[in-house]
Motif scaffolding. Structure first.
Motif, PDB file in Angstrom:
ATOM      1  N   ILE A 419       0.719  -0.023   9.341  1.00 11.24           N
ATOM      2  CA  ILE A 419      -0.014  -0.001   8.085  1.00 11.24           C
ATOM      3  C   ILE A 419      -0.136   1.445   7.596  1.00 11.24           C
ATOM      4  O   ILE A 419      -0.252   2.370   8.390  1.00 11.24           O
ATOM      5  CB  ILE A 419      -1.414  -0.623   8.236  1.00 11.24           C
ATOM      6  N   ALA A 420      -0.092   1.590   6.284  1.00  6.92           N
ATOM      7  CA  ALA A 420      -0.165   2.916   5.690  1.00  6.92           C
ATOM      8  C   ALA A 420      -1.568   3.483   5.840  1.00  6.92           C
ATOM      9  O   ALA A 420      -2.555   2.781   5.626  1.00  6.92           O
ATOM     10  CB  ALA A 420       0.208   2.837   4.211  1.00  6.92           C
ATOM     11  N   VAL A 421      -1.650   4.767   6.251  1.00  6.47           N
ATOM     12  CA  VAL A 421      -2.919   5.505   6.188  1.00  6.47           C
ATOM     13  C   VAL A 421      -2.609   6.879   5.605  1.00  6.47           C
ATOM     14  O   VAL A 421      -1.502   7.378   5.749  1.00  6.47           O
ATOM     15  CB  VAL A 421      -3.609   5.655   7.560  1.00  6.47           C
ATOM     16  N   PHE A 422      -3.615   7.481   4.983  1.00  3.18           N
ATOM     17  CA  PHE A 422      -3.344   8.686   4.206  1.00  3.18           C
ATOM     18  C   PHE A 422      -3.945   9.961   4.785  1.00  3.18           C
ATOM     19  O   PHE A 422      -3.841  11.013   4.183  1.00  3.18           O
ATOM     20  CB  PHE A 422      -3.788   8.479   2.755  1.00  3.18           C
ATOM     21  N   ASP A 423      -4.607   9.862   5.928  1.00  4.39           N
ATOM     22  CA  ASP A 423      -5.066  11.094   6.566  1.00  4.39           C
ATOM     23  C   ASP A 423      -5.053  10.912   8.076  1.00  4.39           C
ATOM     24  O   ASP A 423      -5.053   9.786   8.592  1.00  4.39           O
ATOM     25  CB  ASP A 423      -6.462  11.485   6.080  1.00  4.39           C
ATOM     26  N   SER A 424      -5.025  12.057   8.765  1.00  5.04           N
ATOM     27  CA  SER A 424      -4.799  12.026  10.207  1.00  5.04           C
ATOM     28  C   SER A 424      -5.979  11.470  10.992  1.00  5.04           C
ATOM     29  O   SER A 424      -5.789  10.834  12.021  1.00  5.04           O
ATOM     30  CB  SER A 424      -4.450  13.432  10.695  1.00  5.04           C
ATOM     31  N   ASP A 425      -7.188  11.704  10.511  1.00  3.45           N
ATOM     32  CA  ASP A 425      -8.340  11.168  11.240  1.00  3.45           C
ATOM     33  C   ASP A 425      -8.322   9.644  11.221  1.00  3.45           C
ATOM     34  O   ASP A 425      -8.566   8.986  12.229  1.00  3.45           O
ATOM     35  CB  ASP A 425      -9.657  11.694  10.642  1.00  3.45           C
ATOM     36  N   THR A 426      -8.031   9.087  10.034  1.00  4.10           N
ATOM     37  CA  THR A 426      -7.947   7.628   9.940  1.00  4.10           C
ATOM     38  C   THR A 426      -6.814   7.103  10.822  1.00  4.10           C
ATOM     39  O   THR A 426      -6.957   6.078  11.483  1.00  4.10           O
ATOM     40  CB  THR A 426      -7.714   7.207   8.471  1.00  4.10           C
ATOM     41  N   SER A 500       6.380   1.584 -10.588  1.00  6.53           N
ATOM     42  CA  SER A 500       5.264   0.680 -10.858  1.00  6.53           C
ATOM     43  C   SER A 500       4.640   0.164  -9.563  1.00  6.53           C
ATOM     44  O   SER A 500       3.681  -0.592  -9.578  1.00  6.53           O
ATOM     45  CB  SER A 500       5.769  -0.498 -11.690  1.00  6.53           C
ATOM     46  N   ARG A 501       5.207   0.576  -8.421  1.00  9.96           N
ATOM     47  CA  ARG A 501       4.707   0.023  -7.159  1.00  9.96           C
ATOM     48  C   ARG A 501       3.634   0.908  -6.544  1.00  9.96           C
ATOM     49  O   ARG A 501       3.620   2.120  -6.728  1.00  9.96           O
ATOM     50  CB  ARG A 501       5.855  -0.161  -6.173  1.00  9.96           C
ATOM     51  N   GLU A 502       2.786   0.270  -5.765  1.00  8.11           N
ATOM     52  CA  GLU A 502       1.682   0.988  -5.126  1.00  8.11           C
ATOM     53  C   GLU A 502       1.664   0.717  -3.633  1.00  8.11           C
ATOM     54  O   GLU A 502       1.942  -0.405  -3.202  1.00  8.11           O
ATOM     55  CB  GLU A 502       0.353   0.484  -5.681  1.00  8.11           C
ATOM     56  N   ILE A 503       1.332   1.722  -2.879  1.00  5.23           N
ATOM     57  CA  ILE A 503       1.070   1.517  -1.452  1.00  5.23           C
ATOM     58  C   ILE A 503      -0.381   1.898  -1.238  1.00  5.23           C
ATOM     59  O   ILE A 503      -0.782   3.017  -1.548  1.00  5.23           O
ATOM     60  CB  ILE A 503       1.954   2.424  -0.580  1.00  5.23           C
ATOM     61  N   ARG A 504      -1.157   0.949  -0.722  1.00  2.19           N
ATOM     62  CA  ARG A 504      -2.565   1.246  -0.460  1.00  2.19           C
ATOM     63  C   ARG A 504      -2.821   1.278   1.038  1.00  2.19           C
ATOM     64  O   ARG A 504      -2.035   0.729   1.813  1.00  2.19           O
ATOM     65  CB  ARG A 504      -3.471   0.175  -1.093  1.00  2.19           C
ATOM     66  N   GLU A 505      -3.914   1.938   1.423  1.00  2.00           N
ATOM     67  CA  GLU A 505      -4.241   1.973   2.842  1.00  2.00           C
ATOM     68  C   GLU A 505      -4.312   0.545   3.379  1.00  2.00           C
ATOM     69  O   GLU A 505      -4.933  -0.321   2.758  1.00  2.00           O
ATOM     70  CB  GLU A 505      -5.582   2.680   3.078  1.00  2.00           C
ATOM     71  N   GLY A 506      -3.647   0.325   4.536  1.00  2.00           N
ATOM     72  CA  GLY A 506      -3.653  -1.004   5.134  1.00  2.00           C
ATOM     73  C   GLY A 506      -2.417  -1.821   4.793  1.00  2.00           C
ATOM     74  O   GLY A 506      -2.154  -2.833   5.436  1.00  2.00           O
ATOM     75  N   ASP A 507      -1.630  -1.403   3.795  1.00  2.00           N
ATOM     76  CA  ASP A 507      -0.392  -2.122   3.470  1.00  2.00           C
ATOM     77  C   ASP A 507       0.648  -1.896   4.569  1.00  2.00           C
ATOM     78  O   ASP A 507       0.808  -0.780   5.045  1.00  2.00           O
ATOM     79  CB  ASP A 507       0.195  -1.633   2.139  1.00  2.00           C
ATOM     80  N   MET A 508       1.359  -2.967   4.912  1.00  2.00           N
ATOM     81  CA  MET A 508       2.386  -2.847   5.947  1.00  2.00           C
ATOM     82  C   MET A 508       3.633  -2.164   5.379  1.00  2.00           C
ATOM     83  O   MET A 508       4.112  -2.525   4.301  1.00  2.00           O
ATOM     84  CB  MET A 508       2.720  -4.241   6.474  1.00  2.00           C
ATOM     85  N   LEU A 509       4.143  -1.179   6.133  1.00  2.00           N
ATOM     86  CA  LEU A 509       5.353  -0.454   5.736  1.00  2.00           C
ATOM     87  C   LEU A 509       6.310  -0.406   6.914  1.00  2.00           C
ATOM     88  O   LEU A 509       5.885  -0.439   8.060  1.00  2.00           O
ATOM     89  CB  LEU A 509       5.023   1.013   5.420  1.00  2.00           C
ATOM     90  N   THR A 510       7.591  -0.288   6.628  1.00  2.00           N
ATOM     91  CA  THR A 510       8.568  -0.027   7.679  1.00  2.00           C
ATOM     92  C   THR A 510       9.365   1.211   7.289  1.00  2.00           C
ATOM     93  O   THR A 510       9.784   1.341   6.141  1.00  2.00           O
ATOM     94  CB  THR A 510       9.503  -1.235   7.869  1.00  2.00           C
ATOM     95  N   LEU A 511       9.545   2.127   8.246  1.00  2.00           N
ATOM     96  CA  LEU A 511      10.344   3.326   8.006  1.00  2.00           C
ATOM     97  C   LEU A 511      11.641   3.203   8.774  1.00  2.00           C
ATOM     98  O   LEU A 511      11.639   2.761   9.919  1.00  2.00           O
ATOM     99  CB  LEU A 511       9.639   4.580   8.552  1.00  2.00           C
ATOM    100  N   ASP A 512      12.725   3.617   8.160  1.00  2.00           N
ATOM    101  CA  ASP A 512      13.964   3.783   8.906  1.00  2.00           C
ATOM    102  C   ASP A 512      14.292   5.276   8.910  1.00  2.00           C
ATOM    103  O   ASP A 512      14.809   5.806   7.929  1.00  2.00           O
ATOM    104  CB  ASP A 512      15.093   2.965   8.271  1.00  2.00           C
ATOM    105  N   GLY A 513      13.962   5.922   9.996  1.00  2.00           N
ATOM    106  CA  GLY A 513      14.140   7.368  10.101  1.00  2.00           C
ATOM    107  C   GLY A 513      15.602   7.775  10.182  1.00  2.00           C
ATOM    108  O   GLY A 513      15.917   8.959  10.129  1.00  2.00           O
ATOM    109  N   SER A 514      16.502   6.810  10.328  1.00  2.24           N
ATOM    110  CA  SER A 514      17.924   7.143  10.395  1.00  2.24           C
ATOM    111  C   SER A 514      18.597   7.085   9.030  1.00  2.24           C
ATOM    112  O   SER A 514      19.674   7.621   8.839  1.00  2.24           O
ATOM    113  CB  SER A 514      18.653   6.205  11.357  1.00  2.24           C
TER     114      SER A 514
END
Ligand code: ADP
Ligand code: MG
Ligand code: MG
Length: 883
Positions: A419-426, A500-514
């Motif tokens: 899930i997306a979070v926007f700061d390190s403490d969270t 037009s898209r938004e990512i909010r805290e708690g939204d599920m995301l997938t990263l492909d670092g490759s």
């Protein structure tokens, strides 16, 4: 008298051959580069013992340091022909921290030190560029105020923004000489206002302030956090490097850049890097402007337009390429390099062994051995076993559907969902709760280390492939997508927008670092490929390994994974895991709640065929290999019914009433079940349980054409007598089964050593047991008197305070628990020289603990299936290190 200052550059290298321990990593390598004749701006290093002294003296410098630093400055003055503080042609220096290992938690570098109201005028005259001189001065004041004086940098950034706005400028580059001069005046006033004293105009005051700040940063919070995460001792101290400035921002024949001698993501043998024309070093690292590619091949591959360095500065590039080769040959490893070109002249500012992905580490080690640069044994030693973790885990399924939201740079490979979070403490808080998080930041800084560590993946809107986020993520083995430029992040509002898209805290995301792709939702993954360089290195490792590596597994599926990963047997099959199966739990409860032996035997008879089938499945996968099976161990309360429906199920099966069963359950209540009726105490009081389990083991083994070698293990033994009693039950059952089946098989009976008494009395216990398996999870709990499940509340503080160097449940407490292991091994071998010794705790997959097991001379380590390759490599390294 102890020498603290070591000069380098201009043909001098005082620190030649001296260690990183003394000079710090940066200092040792600056000296190393100078000693092989590379163009290094002259400077000097104040050694790490001075940092320790500084703290011993109550954060003061010993007086004798004065003369040494003066001679260091004199050296730089001699080589450059400039004088420190000279108003007509001033010497400027950088002050750089440098611990033994690169540490992002340390003080940021201060550049352009030596500028003041007088020297700036001289600089303007000699450089013939007043704009450059005043820009340098304002950069210096801003950096010094931030890093040395600790003033709020926001105020300075705001002043710059206002200055640009007043003029109607958009870019820093539009600022003229007078604009910078006016801003400097504002900055100096700001310092006086925020700090309460005027900005130090005396260049020596500036220097000592910066040196003190470097030492001071050793004890900064973020440095401490970094040391804790990376197990770096707090007493190492840092060195300080003072070095003549060179300028990459003196026009279009000047540049600055960072480079790797091989690709740090793939390991490919190709120069790899980024540079910026007319910029100072920190501009590349901070990702303020998007850097250009070093090589033409990389530029073309990325279909980028801005010229590569190879194209724009072919002569300097050719010189740089030669330096890369010299450095690789000298250090015999892939190097990570910082360089600056000042008006067409190349200067080397740093080199170090480059951080790399696990994949690159493997490829580089295998390639360098093939190139003859290193030996195969060195190749085995080069790869960090823990880093293999990255390769052993699934990657994104190429066939899975991807809802790509945005694309950035493929900064650190691997896939992660969270899930997306926007700061390190969270990030840290949510991860502590067991959530998978993706840290989303505009860019990261050393203050984000804890959040990056807690996150499964990192996404930044700014920064290149060598930005802070990218470098740190690769080092930590976290997938990272950096420089996703179309993402606009509002951290305060906890939202990121792209189109037009938004990512909010708690939204599920997938990263492909490759690939650099960022996707909405969770994307399916596939298993890793274990051939190629991985396979080659593992073959070399196995050639050097003495200890065997087994797996902890109880299901045929896990056992299969373990075999594929190279396990040479099972070191721990926990039979109770088989009891939790939905189809059997009622019979298990029936057995536990039975009033007497007769009742228990009825329930056990139901469990026998099930348990036998378990072993048949497991034994088939492990045919011919040793399989250690632990008889029932856990406190019975773990199986107790809780819900009304559970009691009803048992009532139906037994014909007893729910009330009777509840009364019986209450009778069985224990105050401290971990130290209660569990382990072999179950077998001593209810031998029929172990008898059933032994029967299931031997029947399964006899029924197979090729049987493994069962090693029947009795848990939680404290005394010889306990083991004697249990061994009698096991042997009797074995004989009965052999008679019925008309067939014998080889087997062993042994015990876990997981209580301090067992370790101490190992000499006696070995008279009965043919093997010991160190159950270091319980042995740690019982030796330290710490319950693992309750340790989270205080263990962090314990590690911070240096009471334990690392979490003793992750890495064996070698001083304490380790001594018991050593005692038990010695006493066991004295009684029974051929006794088999192994370890089956969590520690069996931890490289530091594995190194200890090698020293004690254990026969094998056993780890969870995914950690088997890590254990194989760690065991090989331990064997090579012990010689
Ligand atoms: P870090 O360890 O964070 O990389 P460095 O000490 O290497 O910090 O310095 C930060 C930046 O400043 C780097 O880009 C480096 O190349 C640049 N730099 C450091 N010293 C000098 C110098 N004497 N002249 C020019 N640039 C320098
Ligand atoms: Mg650097
Ligand atoms: Mg145990």
């Amino acid at each position: 008298m102890t020498q603290y200052v070591y000069r380098f550059g201009g043909g001098v290298s005082d620190g030649k051959g001296l260690s990183k321990e003394l000079l710090g990593g940066k200092g040792a390598n600056l000296d190393g580069m100078a000693s092989i004749g590379l163009p290094v701006p002259p400077g000097f290093t104040i050694s790490t013992p001075m940092c320790t002294r500084y703290y011993e003296e109550g954060e003061k410098f010993p007086p004798e340091l004065n003369a040494e630093v003066a001679s260091g400055i004199a050296h730089i003055e001699g080589v450059t022909g400039k004088k420190f503080g000279d108003a007509s042609d001033p010497l400027l220096v950088s002050v750089r921290s440098g611990a033994r290992v690169s540490m992002p938690g340390m003080m940021d570098t201060v550049l352009n030190l030596g500028l003041n109201d007088a020297t700036v005028v001289g600089l303007a005259t000699v450089s013939g560029d007043a704009r450059f001189a005043w820009d340098s001065y304002r950069r210096f004041v801003q950096m010094y105020a931030d890093v040395v004086l600790g003033l709020d940098h926001g105020a300075f950034e705001e002043a710059l923004e206002i200055a640009k706005e007043d003029k109607g400028y958009y870019l820093d580059t539009e600022m003229e000489s007078e604009d910078w001069q006016a801003l400097v005046a504002k900055y100096l006033a700001l310092v006086e206002e925020l700090w309460g004293k005027p900005f130090p105009q005396d260049v020596h005051d500036q220097l000592w302030g910066a040196v003190g700040a470097v030492f001071g940063s050793w004890q900064s919070e973020r440095a401490k956090v970094y040391r804790r995460i990376n197990s770096i001792p707090h007493d190492w101290g840092t060195a300080v490097n003072v070095q003549a400035m060179v300028f990459g921002n003196m026009g279009d024949t000047s540049a600055t850049g960072v480079a790797f001698t091989r690709d740090p993501a793939t390991g490919e043998r190709a120069y790899y890097g980024e540079y910026l024309i007319n910029a100072q070093g920190e501009d590349v690292v901070a990702g303020i402007r998007t850097p250009q590619y070093l090589t033409t091949a990389a530029r073309e591959r990325a279909k980028a337009k801005p010229l590569s360095m190879q194209e724009s500065m072919p002569v300097v590039y050719a010189e740089l390429a030669k330096v890369f080769d010299l450095l690789e040959a000298h250090y015999r490893d892939m190097q990570d390099i910082e360089f600056t070109v000042e008006r067409g002249k190349l200067w080397m500012l740093q080199t170090r062994s480059g951080k790399r992905t696990a994949k690159a580490a493997l490829k580089i080690a295998v390639d360098m051995a093939a190139e003859g640069l290193i030996t195969k044994d060195e190749a085995v030693m080069r790869v960090d076993p823990s880093a293999l973790d990255q390769l052993l885990h699934p990657t994104l399924d190429p066939k899975a559907k991807r809802d790509v939201i945005v694309k950035g740079l493929p900064a650190s490979p691997g896939a992660a969902s969270g899930i997306a979070v926007f700061d390190s403490d969270t990030a840290e808080k949510r991860a502590d709760k067991g959530q998978s998080v993706i840290l989303v930041r505009t860019e990261t800084s050393p203050e984000d280390i804890h959040g990056m560590h807690a996150a499964k993946g990192i996404l930044t809107a700014r920064g290149g492939m060598t930005s802070h986020a990218a470098v740190v993520a690769r080092g930590m083995g976290r997938p990272c997508v950096s420089g996703a430029g179309s993402l606009s992040i509002d951290a305060a509002a906890k939202v990121a927008r792209v189109g037009s898209r938004e990512i909010r805290e708690g939204d599920m995301l997938t990263l492909d670092g490759s690939t650099g792709e960022v996707m909405a939702g969770e994307v399916a993954t596939i298993q890793p490929e274990l051939s190629g360089d991985f396979g080659t290195l593992m073959v070399w490792a196995d050639g050097s390994r003495r200890m065997k590596v087994r797996a902890n597994a109880e299901t045929p599926a896990d056992a299969k994974v373990a075999r594929d990963f190279g396990a040479e047997g099972i070191g721990l099959c926990r039979t109770e895991h088989m009891f939790f199966d939905a189809g059997r739990i009622t019979a298990v409860r029936e057995m536990i709640l039975a009033e007497d032996e007769k009742g228990r035997r009825v329930a056990l008879a139901k469990l026998l065929p099930e348990q036998r089938a378990d072993f048949v499945g497991l034994f088939e996968v492990m045919a011919g290999l040793p399989v250690t099976i632990r008889l029932l161990d856990p406190p019975l309360h773990e199986f107790m019914p809780h819900a009304e429906a559970d009691f009803e199920d048992v009532a139906k099966a037994t014909g007893l009433t729910v009330d009777m069963l509840k009364r019986r359950a209450a009778e069985l209540h224990e105050f401290n079940p971990m130290l209660g009726h569990r382990g072999c105490r179950l077998g001593v009081t209810y031998p029929e349980i172990y008898e059933m389990q032994a029967r299931a083991i031997f029947e399964a083994a006899c029924d197979l054409a090729v049987s493994p070698i069962p090693e029947v293990m009795v848990p939680l033994v404290a005394t010889k007598r306990e083991l004697e009693l249990m061994k009698a039950v096991i042997d009797r059952t074995a004989e009965a089964v052999f008679a019925e089946r008309g067939k014998r098989i080889d087997y062993l009976v042994g015990t876990m050593i997981e209580l301090p008494r067992a370790a101490l009395k190992a000499g006696e216990i070995a008279e009965v047991g043919a093997f010991f398996s160190f159950g270091t999870n319980d042995l740690t709990q019982t030796t330290l008197g710490v319950s693992r499940d309750d340790a989270a509340r205080f263990l962090g503080v314990y590690v911070d305070q240096g009471i334990y160097e690392r979490d003793p449940f992750v890495s064996l407490d070698i001083d304490g628990v380790g001594e018991l292991v050593q005692i038990a091994a010695d006493r066991g071998r004295a009684t029974r020289p051929d006794i088999k010794l192994g370890i089956c705790g969590e520690h069996g997959g931890d490289p530091a603990s594995i190194a200890f097991c090698e020293k004690v001379g254990l026969d094998y380590v056993s780890a969870s299936p995914y950690r088997v390759p890590i254990a194989r490599l760690a065991a090989a390294q331990a064997a090579l290190a012990t010689g």
